[in-house]
Enzyme design. Structure first.
Site, mmCIF file in Angstrom:
data_model
loop_
_atom_site.group_PDB
_atom_site.id
_atom_site.type_symbol
_atom_site.label_atom_id
_atom_site.label_comp_id
_atom_site.label_asym_id
_atom_site.label_seq_id
_atom_site.Cartn_x
_atom_site.Cartn_y
_atom_site.Cartn_z
ATOM 1 N N CYS A 2 77.231 -77.049 17.293
ATOM 2 C CA CYS A 2 76.484 -75.810 17.497
ATOM 3 C C CYS A 2 77.322 -74.783 18.253
ATOM 4 O O CYS A 2 78.145 -75.127 19.089
ATOM 5 C CB CYS A 2 75.227 -76.095 18.292
ATOM 6 S SG CYS A 2 74.161 -77.301 17.523
ATOM 7 N N ARG A 27 83.646 -74.943 13.837
ATOM 8 C CA ARG A 27 83.184 -76.072 14.632
ATOM 9 C C ARG A 27 82.278 -77.003 13.823
ATOM 10 O O ARG A 27 82.019 -78.127 14.252
ATOM 11 C CB ARG A 27 82.436 -75.572 15.868
ATOM 12 C CG ARG A 27 83.317 -74.787 16.807
ATOM 13 C CD ARG A 27 82.480 -74.101 17.854
ATOM 14 N NE ARG A 27 81.712 -75.045 18.635
ATOM 15 C CZ ARG A 27 82.148 -75.650 19.733
ATOM 16 N NH1 ARG A 27 83.363 -75.397 20.172
ATOM 17 N NH2 ARG A 27 81.391 -76.491 20.383
ATOM 18 N N TRP A 74 74.137 -77.390 14.127
ATOM 19 C CA TRP A 74 74.528 -78.635 13.469
ATOM 20 C C TRP A 74 73.398 -79.606 13.766
ATOM 21 O O TRP A 74 73.182 -79.972 14.921
ATOM 22 C CB TRP A 74 75.842 -79.122 14.061
ATOM 23 C CG TRP A 74 76.540 -80.177 13.262
ATOM 24 C CD1 TRP A 74 77.364 -79.997 12.187
ATOM 25 C CD2 TRP A 74 76.514 -81.585 13.493
ATOM 26 N NE1 TRP A 74 77.838 -81.192 11.751
ATOM 27 C CE2 TRP A 74 77.328 -82.186 12.520
ATOM 28 C CE3 TRP A 74 75.858 -82.411 14.421
ATOM 29 C CZ2 TRP A 74 77.521 -83.560 12.453
ATOM 30 C CZ3 TRP A 74 76.044 -83.775 14.345
ATOM 31 C CH2 TRP A 74 76.875 -84.338 13.369
ATOM 32 N N ASN A 98 72.692 -75.036 22.715
ATOM 33 C CA ASN A 98 73.616 -76.112 22.329
ATOM 34 C C ASN A 98 73.309 -77.315 23.211
ATOM 35 O O ASN A 98 73.032 -77.128 24.405
ATOM 36 C CB ASN A 98 75.070 -75.724 22.591
ATOM 37 C CG ASN A 98 75.590 -74.712 21.589
ATOM 38 O OD1 ASN A 98 74.889 -74.325 20.668
ATOM 39 N ND2 ASN A 98 76.827 -74.290 21.801
ATOM 40 N N GLY A 99 73.421 -78.504 22.653
ATOM 41 C CA GLY A 99 73.214 -79.699 23.478
ATOM 42 C C GLY A 99 71.948 -80.435 23.055
ATOM 43 O O GLY A 99 71.362 -80.141 22.010
ATOM 44 N N GLU A 482 95.617 -92.719 10.451
ATOM 45 C CA GLU A 482 95.414 -91.272 10.462
ATOM 46 C C GLU A 482 95.465 -90.716 9.031
ATOM 47 O O GLU A 482 94.671 -89.842 8.673
ATOM 48 C CB GLU A 482 96.483 -90.620 11.363
ATOM 49 C CG GLU A 482 96.506 -89.119 11.381
ATOM 50 C CD GLU A 482 95.231 -88.461 11.898
ATOM 51 O OE1 GLU A 482 94.305 -89.163 12.328
ATOM 52 O OE2 GLU A 482 95.170 -87.218 11.839
ATOM 53 N N LYS A 486 92.399 -88.732 7.327
ATOM 54 C CA LYS A 486 92.555 -87.371 6.786
ATOM 55 C C LYS A 486 92.047 -87.334 5.347
ATOM 56 O O LYS A 486 91.336 -86.423 4.959
ATOM 57 C CB LYS A 486 94.019 -86.902 6.798
ATOM 58 C CG LYS A 486 94.624 -86.558 8.134
ATOM 59 C CD LYS A 486 94.133 -85.284 8.743
ATOM 60 C CE LYS A 486 92.938 -85.532 9.610
ATOM 61 N NZ LYS A 486 93.083 -85.746 10.997
ATOM 62 N N GLU A 489 88.212 -87.668 5.180
ATOM 63 C CA GLU A 489 87.513 -86.517 5.765
ATOM 64 C C GLU A 489 87.429 -85.336 4.812
ATOM 65 O O GLU A 489 86.395 -84.690 4.719
ATOM 66 C CB GLU A 489 88.276 -86.015 7.013
ATOM 67 C CG GLU A 489 87.966 -86.728 8.291
ATOM 68 C CD GLU A 489 88.756 -86.141 9.463
ATOM 69 O OE1 GLU A 489 88.127 -85.874 10.492
ATOM 70 O OE2 GLU A 489 89.986 -85.948 9.363
ATOM 71 N N HIS A 505 94.974 -110.944 4.128
ATOM 72 C CA HIS A 505 93.776 -111.488 4.782
ATOM 73 C C HIS A 505 92.515 -110.731 4.373
ATOM 74 O O HIS A 505 91.528 -110.722 5.100
ATOM 75 C CB HIS A 505 93.952 -111.444 6.305
ATOM 76 C CG HIS A 505 95.095 -112.270 6.783
ATOM 77 N ND1 HIS A 505 95.124 -113.646 6.675
ATOM 78 C CD2 HIS A 505 96.291 -111.918 7.324
ATOM 79 C CE1 HIS A 505 96.269 -114.107 7.154
ATOM 80 N NE2 HIS A 505 96.998 -113.067 7.546
ATOM 81 N N LYS A 604 83.856 -79.948 14.137
ATOM 82 C CA LYS A 604 85.127 -79.918 14.853
ATOM 83 C C LYS A 604 84.988 -80.488 16.259
ATOM 84 O O LYS A 604 85.821 -81.261 16.723
ATOM 85 C CB LYS A 604 85.614 -78.468 14.924
ATOM 86 C CG LYS A 604 86.941 -78.296 15.623
ATOM 87 C CD LYS A 604 88.056 -78.721 14.712
ATOM 88 C CE LYS A 604 89.401 -78.760 15.396
ATOM 89 N NZ LYS A 604 90.333 -79.618 14.671
HETATM 90 C C1 G6P Z 1 85.677 -84.755 15.565
HETATM 91 C C2 G6P Z 1 86.740 -83.957 14.822
HETATM 92 C C3 G6P Z 1 88.045 -84.755 14.790
HETATM 93 C C4 G6P Z 1 88.452 -85.151 16.181
HETATM 94 C C5 G6P Z 1 87.330 -85.882 16.944
HETATM 95 C C6 G6P Z 1 87.660 -86.028 18.416
HETATM 96 O O1 G6P Z 1 85.335 -85.888 14.829
HETATM 97 O O2 G6P Z 1 86.324 -83.660 13.503
HETATM 98 O O3 G6P Z 1 89.062 -83.977 14.192
HETATM 99 O O4 G6P Z 1 89.566 -85.992 16.119
HETATM 100 O O5 G6P Z 1 86.124 -85.127 16.863
HETATM 101 O O6 G6P Z 1 87.721 -84.751 18.974
HETATM 102 P P1 G6P Z 1 88.517 -84.364 20.273
HETATM 103 O O7 G6P Z 1 88.256 -82.882 20.426
HETATM 104 O O8 G6P Z 1 87.926 -85.156 21.398
HETATM 105 O O9 G6P Z 1 89.941 -84.662 20.049
#
Ligand code: G6P
Length: 609
Positions: A2, A27, A74, A98-99, A482, A486, A489, A505, A604
């Site tokens: 949010c 975000r 969100w 927000n929150g 990673e 990616k 996502e 395994h 984000k």
């Molecule tokens: C969300 C984002 C990721 C990020 C994660 C942790 O899932 O989409 O890209 O790695 O949060 O966020 P931070 O800001 O704590 O690195």
């Protein structure tokens, strides 16, 4: 997640609100809305979907006002519907939040008994009614807000306007970031500086429990006890250029290509110092880091994978035990706590709720020494940490983290060398060697970026697949993780990563001609092992896509595709090998036509549990 923006001015603020909300889009959100005071009445427009749709609706209805608030939502409490979108109203009071309010059910029952009717399923609506309820006692909006927040438990950033008080906006902060922007004869509020940076750079970060009143003439801030306080004014360093796409198609692409610069900036202090002084982590770092006997890393998402990589470096370079745990798991278990162990949190945003709560929990278990690796100055997690190292990636807009990850790796490598020095494991010659490797890193990353045309060709093959497997060993296993993250996502292809030695395994059962297997296979001590793992895949008809380096002594053959990454001496190789997996995910997503910068269901900054 949010986002909040608000403005009070002597000009039409609707464009400011809309632009601010667009800058907050990155975000992650699923609906948006604004409420403005037009004459003596509150007008509101809300829409699910993109801010642009809400903007069109506001334009069609001729919205124009000198006081207003806006929000990107969100969904947490209640589905993605217009009636759950913010702002929420209560008898001429409009509010964005927000929150999460934890005692919302109890407050809802109480307010229902007082005759309030609820139109949404949100926890937020109770706050609007609660403020209105307090206004009935004849107090003003600021005092009503101050009384209301004392009855809330949970986390909030709030901005509130009332049609009865057209000359002001009131705001509150607890557990969620909120800042005030100072203009000339106009003032602003935002959850993230990017929302108001085109209006002003002069900002005041509110602290936990603060409330504030914004008029055109000025801003008054009050602490948790409602006592007036001065909070320091700062000049934001967020640049407009970092918020604009420029010649790129997506922010993710832009941010991938910014990595040589971002890494250069992040390592600049070490290069300038000609080594790895403990002060890279703060002025008290030497005593703290020399005294710790182990490291516990806590993080989420991509930042967690940076932590997994750091474990290899810290144990190898400093010979200190290092554990890495997902913050949302750690915070709920009876974790082993040794006060001599350093807690390291890694967070791009500095506001991920689970990481913040894990940090608080670690302290409650007796941990005294905490260090934060973060990309956003003044955010909550570094503020709650004893030592800080800011990565200098610049604003990262794409939801899928790229330059934040590689700069975290650079910062963590520096931490490993500093610990190695302080614990007598890295001598001056080794320090000089590590500095040399670091110095060459931006250049090696630039070379890796030059592989893009070859990776585009691979991406076209990946675009039609439903699944993918990523393999790596040792230092490169977290990079395989990673790469898989990616890909899933942003392209929505199911992807998993394994240490290559685990293949037999379990995951080998999945391998057939339809399963592309990406292998990160630089020429390190495990290369021969990885080659045997690759044979296991080929023998089952699996197609291999191998990122080998110049020295891997490996050639393409039927069913085995090879791209050679630049040679990069030693331990920083994971940073260089991150680039091709980022590019593979990006171009695969592009070929599949997904919304690369705003993948479905993801945010984000994850400021809720
Ligand atoms: C969300 C984002 C990721 C990020 C994660 C942790 O899932 O989409 O890209 O790695 O949060 O966020 P931070 O800001 O704590 O690195």
């Amino acid at each position: 997640m949010c986002g909040i923006v608000g403005a009070i001015a002597d000009r039409d603020v609707v464009p400011v609100l809309i632009e601010g909300l667009k800058r907050l889009e990155y975000r992650g959100y699923d609906s948006s809305g604004i409420a403005v005071l037009d004459g003596s009445a509150i007008r509101r427009v809300r829409r699910t979907g993109r801010v642009a749709e809400m903007e069109s609706a506001a334009a069609a209805e001729g919205f124009s006002a000198m006081l207003g608030i806006g929000h990107t939502r969100w969904a947490t409490h209640g589905g993605v519907t217009e009636s759950n979108a913010h702002p929420h109203l209560s008898h001429g009071v409009a509010l964005v939040h927000n929150g999460i309010i934890e005692n919302h059910e109890e407050q809802r029952e109480r307010l229902r008994a007082l005759g309030y009717a609820f139109e949404s399923q949100t926890d937020t609506e109770v706050i609007a009614h609660l403020i209105h309820h307090h206004l009935q006692a004849g107090i003003d909006l600021l005092e009503a807000l101050q009384r209301a927040v004392k009855e809330l438990t949970g986390a909030y950033a709030l901005a509130v306007i009332s049609q009865a008080e057209p000359q002001r906006m009131v705001v509150a902060r607890m557990g969620c970031p909120l800042l005030v922007g100072l203009g000339e004869g106009e003032n602003f509020v935002a959850s993230d500086v990017s929302a108001i940076v085109s209006a002003t750079r002069r900002v005041v970060f509110l602290e936990e429990g603060d409330t504030a009143e914004l008029t055109r003439a000025g801003v008054r801030v009050f602490d948790a006890g409602d006592v007036p306080v001065q909070r320091e004014e700062r000049l934001s360093s967020v640049s407009l250029a970092s918020l604009e796409l420029g010649p790129y198609r997506h922010f993710m692409q832009k941010e991938i290509h910014e990595q040589p610069r971002a890494l250069g900036d992040t390592i600049e202090a070490a290069i300038d110092a000609g080594g790895f002084p403990a002060e890279l982590f703060g002025k008290d770092a030497q005593a703290v880091l020399a005294g710790v006997t182990g490291v516990q890393i806590l993080a989420c998402g991509t930042s967690y994978y940076a932590g997994l990589t750091a474990r290899y470096w810290i144990e190898a370079l400093a010979n200190l035990p290092c554990s890495v745990e997902i913050a949302s798991e750690y915070r709920y278990r009876a974790a082993y706590a040794d006060p001599k162990h350093l807690i390291v949190t890694i967070s791009q945003s500095g506001e991920t709720l689970d990481t913040m709560e894990a940090l608080k929990y670690a302290k409650s278990l007796g941990h005294r020494h905490t260090l934060s690796i973060c990309n956003v100055p003044e955010s909550a997690i570094p503020r709650a940490s004893e030592l800080v190292c800011y990565t200098r990636a610049g604003a990262e807009i794409g939801v899928a983290s790229t330059k934040a990850f590689t700069t975290q790796l650079a910062a963590l490598f520096q931490l490993a060398v500093v610990l190695g020095k302080l614990h007598g494991r890295v001598d001056a010659a080794q320090e000089a060697d590590y500095l040399e490797q670091l110095r060459h890193l931006p250049g090696s990353v630039q070379h890796a970026l030059n592989l893009e045309p070859q990776i585009v060709a691979w991406a076209e093959r990946f675009a039609g697949k439903a699944n993918a497997l990523f393999l790596g060993r040792g230092l490169h296993y977290p990079i395989a993780l990673e790469g898989a993250l990616k890909l899933k996502e942003i392209s929505y292809i199911h992807a998993e990563a394994y240490p290559a030695g685990e293949l037999k395994h379990g995951p080998l059962a999945l391998v057939d001609a339809e399963m592309p297997v990406v292998v990160i296979a630089p020429n390190d001590s495990l290369l021969e092992k990885v080659k045997s793992n690759m044979q296991e895949v080929r023998a089952r008809g699996g197609e291999l896509f191998v990122f080998a380096d110049q020295d891997s002594n490996f050639s393409a053959s039927e069913g085995v595709h090879v791209i050679r990454t630049p040679r990069h001496a030693g331990v920083l190789s994971p940073v260089v090998h991150t680039i091709p997996v980022q590019l593979l995910a990006y171009h695969t997503a592009l070929a599949r036509g997904t919304d690369v910068d705003k993948p479905r269901n993801l945010a984000k900054s994850v400021t809720v549990e």
